[in-house]
Design a protein around this motif. Structure first.
Motif, short mmCIF file in Angstrom:
data_model
loop_
_atom_site.label_atom_id
_atom_site.label_comp_id
_atom_site.label_asym_id
_atom_site.label_seq_id
_atom_site.Cartn_x
_atom_site.Cartn_y
_atom_site.Cartn_z
N ASN A 221 32.61 69.33 33.20
CA ASN A 221 31.98 69.97 34.35
C ASN A 221 33.00 70.87 35.05
O ASN A 221 32.91 71.12 36.25
CB ASN A 221 31.47 68.92 35.35
CG ASN A 221 30.14 68.32 34.91
OD1 ASN A 221 29.20 69.04 34.59
ND2 ASN A 221 30.06 66.99 34.89
N LEU A 222 34.00 71.34 34.29
CA LEU A 222 35.10 72.10 34.86
C LEU A 222 34.98 73.59 34.59
O LEU A 222 34.61 74.02 33.50
CB LEU A 222 36.44 71.59 34.32
CG LEU A 222 36.73 70.09 34.51
CD1 LEU A 222 38.12 69.76 34.00
CD2 LEU A 222 36.56 69.68 35.97
N VAL A 223 35.31 74.38 35.60
CA VAL A 223 35.28 75.85 35.51
C VAL A 223 36.66 76.38 35.87
O VAL A 223 37.24 75.98 36.89
CB VAL A 223 34.23 76.44 36.47
CG1 VAL A 223 34.30 77.97 36.47
CG2 VAL A 223 32.83 75.96 36.09
N TRP A 224 37.18 77.29 35.05
CA TRP A 224 38.48 77.92 35.30
C TRP A 224 38.24 79.28 35.96
O TRP A 224 37.37 80.04 35.54
CB TRP A 224 39.24 78.11 34.00
CG TRP A 224 40.70 78.41 34.20
CD1 TRP A 224 41.26 79.63 34.44
CD2 TRP A 224 41.77 77.46 34.21
NE1 TRP A 224 42.63 79.49 34.59
CE2 TRP A 224 42.97 78.17 34.45
CE3 TRP A 224 41.84 76.07 34.03
CZ2 TRP A 224 44.22 77.54 34.51
CZ3 TRP A 224 43.08 75.46 34.08
CH2 TRP A 224 44.25 76.20 34.33
N THR A 225 39.00 79.58 36.99
CA THR A 225 38.87 80.87 37.68
C THR A 225 40.20 81.24 38.31
O THR A 225 41.23 80.66 37.95
CB THR A 225 37.74 80.79 38.74
OG1 THR A 225 37.49 82.08 39.29
CG2 THR A 225 38.09 79.81 39.85
N ALA A 226 40.20 82.19 39.23
CA ALA A 226 41.43 82.59 39.92
C ALA A 226 41.52 81.88 41.28
O ALA A 226 40.51 81.57 41.90
CB ALA A 226 41.44 84.10 40.15
N SER A 227 42.75 81.63 41.74
CA SER A 227 42.96 80.98 43.03
C SER A 227 42.29 81.74 44.16
O SER A 227 41.71 81.15 45.07
CB SER A 227 44.45 80.88 43.33
OG SER A 227 45.08 79.94 42.50
N HIS A 228 42.38 83.07 44.12
CA HIS A 228 41.85 83.83 45.25
C HIS A 228 40.33 83.77 45.32
O HIS A 228 39.74 84.17 46.31
CB HIS A 228 42.36 85.28 45.21
CG HIS A 228 41.86 86.09 44.07
ND1 HIS A 228 42.58 86.29 42.92
CD2 HIS A 228 40.72 86.77 43.91
CE1 HIS A 228 41.90 87.07 42.09
NE2 HIS A 228 40.76 87.38 42.69
N CYS A 229 39.70 83.24 44.27
CA CYS A 229 38.25 83.04 44.30
C CYS A 229 37.88 81.73 44.98
O CYS A 229 36.71 81.43 45.18
CB CYS A 229 37.70 83.05 42.88
SG CYS A 229 37.93 84.61 42.01
N LEU A 230 38.92 80.94 45.31
CA LEU A 230 38.68 79.64 45.93
C LEU A 230 39.26 79.52 47.33
O LEU A 230 38.73 78.81 48.17
CB LEU A 230 39.30 78.52 45.06
CG LEU A 230 38.84 78.46 43.61
CD1 LEU A 230 39.55 77.32 42.89
CD2 LEU A 230 37.34 78.30 43.53
N HIS A 231 40.37 80.21 47.58
CA HIS A 231 41.08 80.01 48.84
C HIS A 231 41.62 81.33 49.37
O HIS A 231 41.97 82.23 48.60
CB HIS A 231 42.23 79.03 48.61
CG HIS A 231 42.90 78.57 49.86
ND1 HIS A 231 43.84 79.32 50.53
CD2 HIS A 231 42.76 77.43 50.58
CE1 HIS A 231 44.25 78.66 51.59
NE2 HIS A 231 43.61 77.51 51.65
N GLY A 232 41.70 81.46 50.70
CA GLY A 232 42.10 82.70 51.34
C GLY A 232 43.59 82.93 51.45
O GLY A 232 44.01 83.92 52.03
N GLY A 233 44.42 82.02 50.93
CA GLY A 233 45.86 82.24 50.96
C GLY A 233 46.50 81.79 52.25
O GLY A 233 45.91 81.05 53.04
N LYS A 234 47.70 82.26 52.50
CA LYS A 234 48.48 81.84 53.66
C LYS A 234 47.71 82.08 54.96
O LYS A 234 47.28 83.18 55.25
CB LYS A 234 49.80 82.61 53.69
CG LYS A 234 50.73 82.18 54.83
CD LYS A 234 52.04 82.95 54.76
CE LYS A 234 52.97 82.51 55.89
NZ LYS A 234 54.26 83.27 55.83
N GLY A 235 47.55 81.01 55.74
CA GLY A 235 46.83 81.13 57.00
C GLY A 235 45.33 81.17 56.84
O GLY A 235 44.60 81.26 57.82
#
Length: 433
Positions: A221-235
């Motif tokens: 049930n796992l999907v691979w993607t980019a970090s920026h598609c999940l989180h907004g980064g610093k702050g």
């Protein structure tokens, strides 16, 4: 998104997270690198401070000190467990996304970018300022065109050692045009999909790939993607209503302005995220408006839930998954095929595009971190997170995901998946059952 991450943000519905895991970067402006952290539930249900460097909150866990590249590579299962307890994704709200939201989701406008130039071995490249388009990837077929990208000078690399480090930079590869996959998609391509999410009140789109789950063979049930598609980064914060639609528009129901239905466009429905994970460097360092060393860890992992509440896994429903080839010897990556749903012009985000890129070149912003893979593909915002495939022992495997690219859409780069990515997946696989 930053100049590196080209994931386009698309409409996504927010939902409550039942699983405790780390959710990472979010898709920002086209090919931009987002950074930041957000409070989330951890494995076991613990709620804690969001990201590395965050301050303590009553009842929460103490923030984890940001590890160096070498320290992160040596993180144990317990280290990842502590990190996971401070990071979690909120489950997507079922039914939040409708076709109109998806169709109206826009990619971020990429900032000005610079194309990579060759640099002496060991030299760290200047920080790029152009966000690359994110691309979801359809699973490549056995035969892959070998549009030539310049051969990589040198052998395996240096810096942190092996194939992952060294800070090498090669000349920009030859431009290769992305092409839409014919409708209906061949069954192996159904592992590719479109990713929707919200950043604040804005809807965005990215891409992703169904990958094999080491702890649950045949039932991933796992999907691979980019970090920026999940989180907004610093702050920043974790995105909300993160949802994956495998084989989006396989039938062509919404191609060329056709007024198909949501059911026509999503043959397997919408699989809402219940957990996710990214590297701590992303949440502590990433700048959503520009690419940088954090892009060298721009990968993210999602766990999704069956939309019907059934027992069948995503892998069983779509008919397959793609193994991830960690620490792949660069000299053995003869060619890569990248897949995704680019949404910025000249693309419209409705087609699963693929690029037969030939042998990948190298790109680096920090010699202490794994040197990225680079192609001459012309994808655009929205294809962020899309899979990069190559062949190993006659089978298709994933070796990277679209992270950043040039403002003129003449190149893209993705992270080299070394021990850090492997340990993250192994932990996530075992703890997200």
């Amino acid at each position: 998104m930053s100049s590196i991450s080209r994931a386009t943000r698309a409409a996504l519905g927010a939902s409550a997270v039942a699983l405790t895991m780390v959710v990472a970067t979010a898709c920002g402006p086209e090919n931009s690198d987002p950074a930041g952290g957000q409070t989330a539930a951890a494995p076991g249900g613990t709620t804690a401070a969001a990201t590395a460097g965050a301050t303590d909150k009553p009842g929460g866990l103490p923030p984890i000190k940001l590890p160096t590249a070498d320290e992160l590579k040596k993180w144990s299962f317990d280290d990842w467990d502590k990190w996971a307890q401070q990071n979690v994704v909120t489950p997507a709200v079922k039914g939040f996304w409708d076709l109109q939201k998806i169709l109206k989701a826009k990619p971020y406008k990429p900032g000005p970018g610079s194309q990579p130039t060759a640099q002496p071995t060991g030299a760290a490249p200047a920080r790029p300022t152009t966000p690359p388009p994110a691309q979801p990837t359809a699973q490549p077929t056995a035969a892959q065109p070998t549009s030539a990208a310049p051969a990589q000078p040198g052998g395996t690399g240096g810096g942190t050692g092996g194939n992952g480090g060294g800070g090498q930079n090669d000349p920009q590869p030859k431009l290769v045009e992305m092409k839409p996959l014919p409708h209906p998609f061949a069954k192996p391509a159904h592992v590719n999909g479109k990713l929707f999410f919200q950043d604040g009140k804005q809807d965005y789109v990215c891409s992703g790939t169904v990958v094999s789950d080491p702890a649950n063979p045949g039932k991933s049930n796992l999907v691979w993607t980019a970090s920026h598609c999940l989180h907004g980064g610093k702050g920043g914060k974790y995105h909300t209503n993160i949802t994956f639609a495998p084989a989006f528009n396989s039938s062509g129901a919404v191609s060329a302005g056709k007024q198909g239905t949501l059911a026509d466009a999503e043959p397997y429905g919408e699989w809402g995220a219940v957990a996710g994970m990214v590297a701590p460097q992303w949440t502590a360092e990433a700048d959503p408006e520009s690419g940088g060393p954090w892009s060298q860890y721009d990968f993210g992992i999602l766990k999704v839930a069956n939309p019907d509440g059934g027992a069948k896994s995503l892998e069983e429903v779509v008919g397959g998954s793609v193994p991830v080839w960690f620490n792949a010897p660069r000299e053995q990556i003869a060619s890569v095929s990248t897949y995704g749903y680019p949404a910025a012009k000249p693309f419209d985000g409705m087609e699963l595009e693929h690029c037969e890129a030939g042998k990948p070149a190298r790109r680096s912003m920090d010699a202490s971190r794994p040197t990225m893979l680079m192609t001459g593909c012309n994808g655009s915002g929205g294809d962020s997170g899309g899979g990069w495939f190559t062949s190993k022992d006659g089978k298709q495997v994933l070796v990277s995901d679209t992270s950043i690219g040039g403002s003129d859409n003449t190149w893209e780069a993705g992270p080299y998946l070394d021990d850090v990515a492997q340990h993250a997946l192994e932990y996530f696989s075992k703890k997200s059952k």
